[in-house]
Design an enzyme around this catalytic site. Structure first.
Site, PDB file in Angstrom:
ATOM      1  N   ASP A 283      -7.297   6.633  98.553  1.00  0.00           N
ATOM      2  CA  ASP A 283      -6.671   6.866  99.978  1.00  0.00           C
ATOM      3  C   ASP A 283      -6.403   5.342 100.344  1.00  0.00           C
ATOM      4  O   ASP A 283      -5.491   5.304 101.151  1.00  0.00           O
ATOM      5  CB  ASP A 283      -7.840   7.532 100.991  1.00  0.00           C
ATOM      6  CG  ASP A 283      -9.275   7.146 100.689  1.00  0.00           C
ATOM      7  OD1 ASP A 283      -9.626   6.280  99.695  1.00  0.00           O
ATOM      8  OD2 ASP A 283     -10.100   7.317 101.559  1.00  0.00           O
TER       9      ASP A 283
ATOM     10  N   ASP B 192       0.678  10.344  89.921  1.00  0.00           N
ATOM     11  CA  ASP B 192       1.697  11.032  90.243  1.00  0.00           C
ATOM     12  C   ASP B 192       2.327  10.657  91.814  1.00  0.00           C
ATOM     13  O   ASP B 192       3.094  10.592  92.160  1.00  0.00           O
ATOM     14  CB  ASP B 192       1.421  12.537  90.204  1.00  0.00           C
ATOM     15  CG  ASP B 192       2.764  13.360  90.692  1.00  0.00           C
ATOM     16  OD1 ASP B 192       3.932  13.210  90.300  1.00  0.00           O
ATOM     17  OD2 ASP B 192       2.717  14.570  91.232  1.00  0.00           O
TER      18      ASP B 192
ATOM     19  N   LYS C  87     -11.335   7.367  92.736  1.00  0.00           N
ATOM     20  CA  LYS C  87     -12.046   8.164  94.102  1.00  0.00           C
ATOM     21  C   LYS C  87     -13.620   8.199  93.804  1.00  0.00           C
ATOM     22  O   LYS C  87     -14.172   9.233  93.727  1.00  0.00           O
ATOM     23  CB  LYS C  87     -11.406   9.576  94.365  1.00  0.00           C
ATOM     24  CG  LYS C  87     -11.891  10.178  95.653  1.00  0.00           C
ATOM     25  CD  LYS C  87     -11.511   9.436  96.729  1.00  0.00           C
ATOM     26  CE  LYS C  87     -12.035   9.950  98.214  1.00  0.00           C
ATOM     27  NZ  LYS C  87     -11.641   9.275  99.275  1.00  0.00           N
TER      28      LYS C  87
ATOM     29  N   TYR D 222      -4.081  17.994  85.336  1.00  0.00           N
ATOM     30  CA  TYR D 222      -3.000  18.625  84.924  1.00  0.00           C
ATOM     31  C   TYR D 222      -3.148  19.554  83.929  1.00  0.00           C
ATOM     32  O   TYR D 222      -2.684  20.751  83.580  1.00  0.00           O
ATOM     33  CB  TYR D 222      -2.108  17.804  84.483  1.00  0.00           C
ATOM     34  CG  TYR D 222      -1.129  17.088  85.658  1.00  0.00           C
ATOM     35  CD1 TYR D 222      -1.623  16.756  86.892  1.00  0.00           C
ATOM     36  CD2 TYR D 222       0.383  17.199  85.688  1.00  0.00           C
ATOM     37  CE1 TYR D 222      -0.645  16.175  87.865  1.00  0.00           C
ATOM     38  CE2 TYR D 222       1.183  16.749  86.586  1.00  0.00           C
ATOM     39  CZ  TYR D 222       0.903  16.246  87.917  1.00  0.00           C
ATOM     40  OH  TYR D 222       1.454  15.746  88.561  1.00  0.00           O
TER      41      TYR D 222
ATOM     42  N   ASP E 147       5.455   8.206  93.528  1.00  0.00           N
ATOM     43  CA  ASP E 147       6.343   8.473  94.347  1.00  0.00           C
ATOM     44  C   ASP E 147       6.360   7.674  95.817  1.00  0.00           C
ATOM     45  O   ASP E 147       7.631   6.844  96.322  1.00  0.00           O
ATOM     46  CB  ASP E 147       6.215  10.037  95.229  1.00  0.00           C
ATOM     47  CG  ASP E 147       7.108  10.807  94.127  1.00  0.00           C
ATOM     48  OD1 ASP E 147       7.182  10.677  93.000  1.00  0.00           O
ATOM     49  OD2 ASP E 147       7.310  12.094  94.567  1.00  0.00           O
TER      50      ASP E 147
END
Ligand code: IPM
Ligand code: MG
Length: 363
Positions: free
Chosen positions: A219, A243, A187, A137, A247
């Site tokens: 993942d 983020d 990751k 970000y 959700d």
């Protein structure tokens, strides 16, 4: 007592759900002064920056920020600094609100609102701890380019070990106070930042021998969250993974409209400077977006905003008693069958205001 809260409703459903949160906040703490400002698209439309100076000044002299939501499709083609989201981007950066805490809970009676089988989500209670001021970000360079007529763009994912250490500690501390299980998501099979992330987590883990640590690749974590959500307690991860996963975690509850969040940093609240220690300045907001399709209709679910006000009392005003009272009033409103349209699933939905009144009546 007394405290000052900057109220920044923003765009879309932001103003209506924030109004609910302020009503609930005032019902338990009439001594709190709320100072409201237009930000995001509401400010841009008046020719002002997404976070106007007077809004910023109010935040400066406040103990906490109660935030609605920002982002409107009409600004999609603009650069970040001219989009409503920039208000949030600046506040997180300027107050170094690095620890974003997103508690995910399925309220009793709402299991059938989830798209997963009710037995998978019954009693679900987990927390996503998202790093909020680093990673892709904020990393530089971050720009659009045009070299010899070919368009390209770059974002930079960068972490320094101290940034990882502090958020990982937040994760361990939270887990310690709960079911003592921390899942670190990265990751590391591909990303250098993730290899550093995992090394730092391993370095800190011996300080928390009572907490069971698990590493998951992002993942796989996305898959496990819908396969066995009940196995998670606290999830700690970097900014963008957080983020996305939050959700996903939110919708396990049946609606993204139920998830509050607290963004905490290193700045003490002004009340703390004056009186007790341990009160942190923070920004509190629903994790969902502006939902422009239902904005202004009075049907949005105010739960996330109301629960954000509870988190504000807990973390910034050291008022656990009233925070818990708000949370249990929301819980009882659901137990009594109050449902806004997003979670109604066939039963007659109530409006934003009716749900808010139902919460206030149960305080
Ligand atoms: C969130 C939101 C924000 C983010 C947007 C509005 C910039 O999606 O808080 O999760 O990406 O952090
Ligand atoms: Mg998001």
């Amino acid at each position: 007592m007394g405290a000052t809260v900057a109220v920044l409703p923003g765009d879309g459903i932001g103003p209506e759900v924030t109004r609910s949160a302020v009503a609930v906040l005032h019902a338990v703490r009439p001594d709190i002064t709320c100072v409201e400002h237009e930000i995001g698209g509401a400010a841009l439309r008046r020719g002002l920056p997404a976070l106007p100076d007077d809004a910023h000044a109010t935040c400066e002299r406040s103990d906490a920020i109660l935030f609605g939501s920002v982002g409107l499709p009409e600004y999609d083609s603009k650069p970040l600094a001219e989009r409503p989201e920039y208000a949030l981007f600046v506040l997180r950066r300027d107050y170094e609100l690095y620890a974003n805490i997103r508690p995910v809970r399925v309220f009793a009676g709402l299991e059938d609102a989830s798209s997963l089988k009710p037995e998978l989500v019954r009693g679900l209670d987990l927390v996503v701890v998202r790093e909020l001021t680093g990673g892709i970000y904020y990393g530089k360079p971050k720009e659009q380019r045009n070299d010899d007529g070919v368009e390209s763009a770059v974002d930079t994912m960068i972490y320094r070990a101290p940034e990882i250490e502090r958020i990982v500690r937040t994760g361990f501390e939270l887990a310690r106070g709960r079911r003592k299980h921390l899942t670190s998501v990265d990751k590391q099979n591909i990303l250098e930042t993730s290899r550093l992330w995992r090394r730092v987590v391993e370095r800190i883990a011996p300080e928390y021998p009572d907490v069971r640590l698990e590493h998951l690749l992002v993942d796989n974590a996305a898959m496990q969250l819908v396969r066995r959500p009940g196995d998670f307690d606290v999830i700690v991860t970097e900014n963008m993974f957080g983020d996305i996963l939050s959700d996903e975690a939110a919708i396990l509850t049946g609606s993204i409209g139920t998830l509050p969040s607290a963004s905490l940093g290193t700045r003490p609240s002004l009340g703390a400077a004056r009186a007790t220690a341990g009160r942190q300045f923070g920004l509190y907001e629903p994790i969902g977006g502006t939902a422009p399709d239902i904005a202004g209709k009075g049907i949005a679910n105010p739960t996330a905003a109301i629960l954000s006000a509870a988190l504000l009392l807990r973390y910034s005003l050291d008022d656990e008693a009233h925070a818990a009272r708000i949370e249990s009033a929301v819980e009882r409103a659901y137990a009594d069958g109050m449902r806004t349209a997003d979670v109604a699933r066939g039963s007659a939905p109530v409006s934003t205001n009716a749900f808010t009144e139902a919460v206030i009546a149960r305080l």
